[in-house]
Design a protein around this motif. Structure first.
Motif, PDB file in Angstrom:
ATOM      1  N   ALA A 103       0.808  -1.222   0.000  1.00 22.31           N
ATOM      2  CA  ALA A 103       0.000   0.000   0.000  1.00 22.31           C
ATOM      3  C   ALA A 103       0.841   1.272   0.000  1.00 22.31           C
ATOM      4  O   ALA A 103       0.405   2.313   0.486  1.00 22.31           O
ATOM      5  N   GLN A 104       2.045   1.206  -0.571  1.00 20.80           N
ATOM      6  CA  GLN A 104       2.902   2.379  -0.639  1.00 20.80           C
ATOM      7  C   GLN A 104       3.648   2.396  -1.970  1.00 20.80           C
ATOM      8  O   GLN A 104       3.874   1.353  -2.581  1.00 20.80           O
ATOM      9  N   ASN A 105       4.067   3.596  -2.391  1.00 24.60           N
ATOM     10  CA  ASN A 105       4.981   3.721  -3.514  1.00 24.60           C
ATOM     11  C   ASN A 105       6.400   3.705  -2.951  1.00 24.60           C
ATOM     12  O   ASN A 105       7.078   4.733  -2.850  1.00 24.60           O
ATOM     13  N   LEU A 116      23.947   3.207  -2.537  1.00 27.29           N
ATOM     14  CA  LEU A 116      22.880   2.691  -3.396  1.00 27.29           C
ATOM     15  C   LEU A 116      22.482   3.758  -4.412  1.00 27.29           C
ATOM     16  O   LEU A 116      22.376   4.937  -4.069  1.00 27.29           O
ATOM     17  N   VAL A 117      22.252   3.335  -5.649  1.00 26.41           N
ATOM     18  CA  VAL A 117      21.786   4.211  -6.719  1.00 26.41           C
ATOM     19  C   VAL A 117      20.574   3.563  -7.371  1.00 26.41           C
ATOM     20  O   VAL A 117      20.546   2.342  -7.554  1.00 26.41           O
ATOM     21  N   TYR A 118      19.550   4.398  -7.716  1.00 28.19           N
ATOM     22  CA  TYR A 118      18.392   3.876  -8.450  1.00 28.19           C
ATOM     23  C   TYR A 118      17.938   4.915  -9.459  1.00 28.19           C
ATOM     24  O   TYR A 118      18.131   6.118  -9.278  1.00 28.19           O
ATOM     25  N   ASN A 119      17.329   4.468 -10.545  1.00 25.19           N
ATOM     26  CA  ASN A 119      16.766   5.366 -11.544  1.00 25.19           C
ATOM     27  C   ASN A 119      15.738   4.621 -12.377  1.00 25.19           C
ATOM     28  O   ASN A 119      15.599   3.390 -12.273  1.00 25.19           O
ATOM     29  N   GLU A 120      14.993   5.368 -13.190  1.00 22.38           N
ATOM     30  CA  GLU A 120      14.000   4.771 -14.086  1.00 22.38           C
ATOM     31  C   GLU A 120      14.576   4.471 -15.461  1.00 22.38           C
ATOM     32  O   GLU A 120      14.008   3.665 -16.200  1.00 22.38           O
ATOM     33  N   GLY A 137       9.251   8.054  -1.251  1.00 25.11           N
ATOM     34  CA  GLY A 137       9.147   9.485  -1.517  1.00 25.11           C
ATOM     35  C   GLY A 137       9.510   9.820  -2.947  1.00 25.11           C
ATOM     36  O   GLY A 137      10.626   9.549  -3.404  1.00 25.11           O
ATOM     37  N   GLY A 138       8.557  10.370  -3.681  1.00 27.13           N
ATOM     38  CA  GLY A 138       8.817  10.778  -5.049  1.00 27.13           C
ATOM     39  C   GLY A 138       8.767   9.664  -6.069  1.00 27.13           C
ATOM     40  O   GLY A 138       9.058   9.891  -7.243  1.00 27.13           O
ATOM     41  N   LEU A 139       8.414   8.447  -5.653  1.00 27.71           N
ATOM     42  CA  LEU A 139       8.315   7.330  -6.587  1.00 27.71           C
ATOM     43  C   LEU A 139       6.935   7.302  -7.229  1.00 27.71           C
ATOM     44  O   LEU A 139       5.953   7.751  -6.643  1.00 27.71           O
TER      45      LEU A 139
END
Length: 328
Positions: free
Chosen positions: A60-62, A82-86, A109-111
């Motif tokens: 129930a969360q982004n 850690l690094v993440y991106n779309e 947050g912000g996803l």
């Protein structure tokens, strides 16, 4: 005459030369070893590579949590980035990441629900950084619980206006009681009606405001939203708005042509906190609104104004509706 004072030279032992060379070699080897032990980072001091990396969505969360293991033993003082991106573009060796003290990190947050995120992790030991891990990706579930509410009345489709957790439906003054309708519902992508909630198309009695009809929508990620239907008779005076004085007065139903790119402007000085809706979708929140034919497909549409009228020091809620037709 023979000279008996002859000097006899003694030959130096060969063993001494070999010992001297052996000592010099031993000193050189010892010096190299000391330099290796004290000269910065050796292979033994390099941060270990990242082994298994797993990603898990939070209910129930982004948001999601990343967990990982190191390929070897974790020395004291080891931390992580850690690094993440779309985009899926791998980070450069010199890129910095989000610091993590433990082998777990929660990204929130912000996803965006429904988006896919790519993740890399590496270990850090003092100033030395290990290589980035192999890429791991995760797709978040959608968070939307949007609903569209439509009923058939007098051979016309009327839309409910969704405001937060309320669906407001305005009925004409000549609507007979009881208000029995079979609403057609459209939900956001990935969303579904909860078990026990009235089904789309099922007849319901909306006559009793003390016992309103409610619909529970569950988003793809499990978040729930309950919508309460508020059905009432509209203002008898209809849509009390002032046309832009530059436009001619209207006679009969409002007709707009897409080919002619016709527009109509509405201005009101009577109402406050105005919100304008077309077919149940929010279009504006000012005291004026410009209706453009090219924005809508051919057919019948409903323009709804929800606002407040000031009576003395009080603000009283008011709603009105105007039907308009768009042609090609």
């Amino acid at each position: 005459m023979r000279n008996d004072n002859k000097i006899t030279r003694k030959r130096q032992p060969v063993v001494f030369s070999f010992l001297l060379l052996a000592n010099l070699a031993l000193l050189a080897l010892t010096g190299c070893q000391n330099d290796s032990d004290s000269g910065g980072s050796s292979e033994a001091d390099a941060p270990p590579e990242i082994g298994a990396l797993t990603l898990k969505r939070l209910p129930a969360q982004n948001a999601f949590t990343a967990r990982w293991e190191t390929a070897g033993a974790a020395p004291s003082g080891l931390s992580y980035e850690l690094v993440y991106n779309e985009s899926g573009t791998a980070p450069a060796a010199e890129a910095s990441g989000y610091p993590a003290a433990d082998r777990e990190y929660t990204v929130s947050g912000g996803l965006t629900g429904g988006a896919t995120y790519h993740v890399w992790v590496r270990s850090v030991l003092e100033s030395a950084r290990g290589p980035w891990s192999a890429e791991k990706s995760i797709k978040l579930l959608r968070d939307e619980t949007g609903i569209t509410f439509r009923i058939e009345l007098f051979d016309q489709t009327r839309f409910g206006v969704v405001q937060n957790d309320t669906v407001r439906v305005i009925l004409p003054v000549n609507t007979p009681a009881p208000w029995l309708f079979s609403p057609r519902l459209s939900l956001a992508e990935g969303a579904a009606l909860a078990s026990g909630s009235p089904a789309s198309g099922a007849e319901q009695d909306f006559s009793d405001p003390a016992n309103p009809v409610r619909y529970t929508v569950i988003a793809e990620n499990g978040r729930e939203q309950i919508y309460t239907v508020d059905m009432s008779i509209g203002d008898e005076s209809g849509m009390e708005i002032l046309w832009n004085t530059a436009l001619p007065d209207l006679e009969g139903p409002l007709m707009l042509s897409r080919s002619g790119e016709e527009n109509r402007s509405f201005i009101t000085t009577v109402y406050e906190k105005c919100t304008w809706y077309v077919d149940g979708l929010l279009k504006g929140s000012n005291t004026s609104y410009r209706l453009r034919a090219v924005d809508y497909p051919a057919g019948t549409h409903f323009l709804t104004l929800n606002a407040y009228v000031r009576y003395g020091v009080d603000l009283v809620p008011w709603s009105g509706e105007l039907v308009f037709t768009v042609t090609d």
